[in-house]
Design a protein around this motif. Sequence first.
Motif, mmCIF file in Angstrom:
data_model
loop_
_atom_site.group_PDB
_atom_site.id
_atom_site.type_symbol
_atom_site.label_atom_id
_atom_site.label_comp_id
_atom_site.label_asym_id
_atom_site.label_seq_id
_atom_site.Cartn_x
_atom_site.Cartn_y
_atom_site.Cartn_z
ATOM 1 N N SER A 1 21.841 6.081 11.280
ATOM 2 C CA SER A 1 23.420 5.278 10.391
ATOM 3 C C SER A 1 23.892 4.060 10.193
ATOM 4 C CB SER A 1 24.295 5.568 12.154
ATOM 5 O OG SER A 1 23.872 4.989 12.891
ATOM 6 N N GLY A 2 24.619 3.899 10.084
ATOM 7 C CA GLY A 2 25.052 2.783 9.139
ATOM 8 C C GLY A 2 25.844 2.561 8.819
ATOM 9 N N VAL A 3 26.950 1.645 8.350
ATOM 10 C CA VAL A 3 27.894 1.350 8.017
ATOM 11 C C VAL A 3 27.895 0.929 6.521
ATOM 12 C CG1 VAL A 3 30.352 -0.497 8.178
ATOM 13 C CG2 VAL A 3 28.583 0.126 9.768
ATOM 14 N N VAL A 4 28.540 1.524 5.935
ATOM 15 C CA VAL A 4 28.886 1.174 4.193
ATOM 16 C C VAL A 4 30.656 0.365 3.950
ATOM 17 C CG1 VAL A 4 29.606 1.592 1.899
ATOM 18 C CG2 VAL A 4 27.674 3.449 3.608
ATOM 19 N N VAL B 1 31.043 11.309 8.047
ATOM 20 C CA VAL B 1 31.948 9.928 8.046
ATOM 21 C C VAL B 1 32.977 9.375 9.097
ATOM 22 C CG1 VAL B 1 32.795 8.403 5.929
ATOM 23 C CG2 VAL B 1 30.986 10.419 5.981
ATOM 24 N N THR B 2 33.047 8.426 9.530
ATOM 25 C CA THR B 2 34.180 8.204 10.128
ATOM 26 C C THR B 2 34.167 6.773 9.926
ATOM 27 O OG1 THR B 2 32.869 7.719 12.190
ATOM 28 C CG2 THR B 2 33.556 9.558 11.938
ATOM 29 N N ALA B 3 35.779 5.832 10.650
ATOM 30 C CA ALA B 3 36.337 4.780 10.150
ATOM 31 C C ALA B 3 35.649 3.682 10.631
ATOM 32 C CB ALA B 3 37.847 4.904 10.558
ATOM 33 N N ASP B 4 35.022 2.733 10.692
ATOM 34 C CA ASP B 4 34.669 1.809 11.250
ATOM 35 C C ASP B 4 34.822 -0.228 10.538
ATOM 36 O OD1 ASP B 4 31.446 1.045 12.560
ATOM 37 O OD2 ASP B 4 32.291 -0.444 11.108
ATOM 38 N N PRO B 5 35.533 -0.601 10.847
ATOM 39 C CA PRO B 5 35.778 -1.620 11.458
ATOM 40 C C PRO B 5 34.935 -2.777 9.327
ATOM 41 C CG PRO B 5 35.744 -1.938 13.467
ATOM 42 C CD PRO B 5 34.853 -0.794 12.148
ATOM 43 N N GLY B 6 33.894 -2.349 9.347
ATOM 44 C CA GLY B 6 32.853 -2.800 8.484
ATOM 45 C C GLY B 6 33.717 -2.000 6.743
ATOM 46 N N GLY B 7 34.731 -0.714 6.985
ATOM 47 C CA GLY B 7 33.862 0.161 5.969
ATOM 48 C C GLY B 7 34.506 1.638 6.796
ATOM 49 N N ALA B 8 32.624 2.067 6.640
ATOM 50 C CA ALA B 8 33.203 4.077 6.391
ATOM 51 C C ALA B 8 31.747 3.685 7.358
ATOM 52 C CB ALA B 8 32.885 4.831 5.258
ATOM 53 N N ARG B 9 31.351 4.299 8.766
ATOM 54 C CA ARG B 9 30.447 4.420 9.343
ATOM 55 C C ARG B 9 29.624 5.815 9.229
ATOM 56 N NH1 ARG B 9 26.748 2.743 13.392
ATOM 57 N NH2 ARG B 9 28.140 1.537 13.520
ATOM 58 N N VAL B 10 28.074 5.916 8.333
ATOM 59 C CA VAL B 10 27.936 7.601 8.151
ATOM 60 C C VAL B 10 26.932 7.517 9.349
ATOM 61 C CG1 VAL B 10 27.130 9.002 6.358
ATOM 62 C CG2 VAL B 10 28.449 6.768 5.517
ATOM 63 N N GLU B 11 26.839 8.699 9.468
ATOM 64 C CA GLU B 11 25.789 9.287 10.942
ATOM 65 C C GLU B 11 25.053 10.627 10.273
ATOM 66 O OE1 GLU B 11 27.737 10.040 13.691
ATOM 67 O OE2 GLU B 11 28.046 8.170 14.311
ATOM 68 N N GLY C 1 10.649 7.910 9.799
ATOM 69 C CA GLY C 1 10.742 6.578 9.296
ATOM 70 C C GLY C 1 10.918 7.131 8.231
ATOM 71 N N ARG C 2 10.610 7.583 7.404
ATOM 72 C CA ARG C 2 11.098 8.555 5.697
ATOM 73 C C ARG C 2 12.424 8.835 5.628
ATOM 74 N NH1 ARG C 2 6.028 11.249 6.869
ATOM 75 N NH2 ARG C 2 6.985 13.908 6.963
ATOM 76 N N VAL C 3 12.430 9.554 6.295
ATOM 77 C CA VAL C 3 14.449 9.543 7.145
ATOM 78 C C VAL C 3 15.109 8.836 7.010
ATOM 79 C CG1 VAL C 3 16.481 10.630 8.139
ATOM 80 C CG2 VAL C 3 13.891 12.175 8.108
ATOM 81 N N ALA C 4 15.246 7.375 7.584
ATOM 82 C CA ALA C 4 15.553 5.979 7.266
ATOM 83 C C ALA C 4 15.367 5.742 6.364
ATOM 84 C CB ALA C 4 14.635 4.883 8.683
ATOM 85 N N ILE C 5 14.570 5.509 5.670
ATOM 86 C CA ILE C 5 14.611 4.707 4.471
ATOM 87 C C ILE C 5 14.822 5.510 3.255
ATOM 88 C CG2 ILE C 5 12.710 4.195 2.830
ATOM 89 C CD1 ILE C 5 10.401 4.121 5.135
ATOM 90 N N GLY C 6 14.779 6.919 3.287
ATOM 91 C CA GLY C 6 15.942 7.574 2.663
ATOM 92 C C GLY C 6 17.166 7.152 2.849
ATOM 93 N N PHE C 7 17.672 7.409 3.894
ATOM 94 C CA PHE C 7 18.870 7.462 4.292
ATOM 95 C C PHE C 7 19.493 5.853 4.056
ATOM 96 C CE2 PHE C 7 22.660 6.309 7.800
ATOM 97 C CZ PHE C 7 23.549 6.998 7.215
#
Length: 111
Positions: A8-11, A58-68, A94-100
Amino acid sequence: MKALAEASGVVARPPEEVFERLRLRLAGGAHAMRLEADRARGFVAVQGGWWYRGEYRVTADPGGARVEHQVVNAASWGRWGVPLANRFFIGFRGRVAIGFGRLLAELGTPE
């Protein structure tokens, strides 16, 4: 369905924009996959081949959009063979994390 990898991460863009960019990117992928999208829930999934299913939220996040993102084993037959066919998923997370991470950067890049 069992989760094999998660990330997961924020865009820094509005969730609606990120959702649409993600949906379009997944629809135009290099592999033939079935696409499922629910804009109201911010949910997109691609499923292809024998076992692979990638789910995104994809959900709202204070930094924009959280993608899980989750990769799940969706095999309806031969489920036991999925780890064997994928060399027991050694290095898979690890490969999934890099691609994500690359996907998040792409989603955050202005058009």
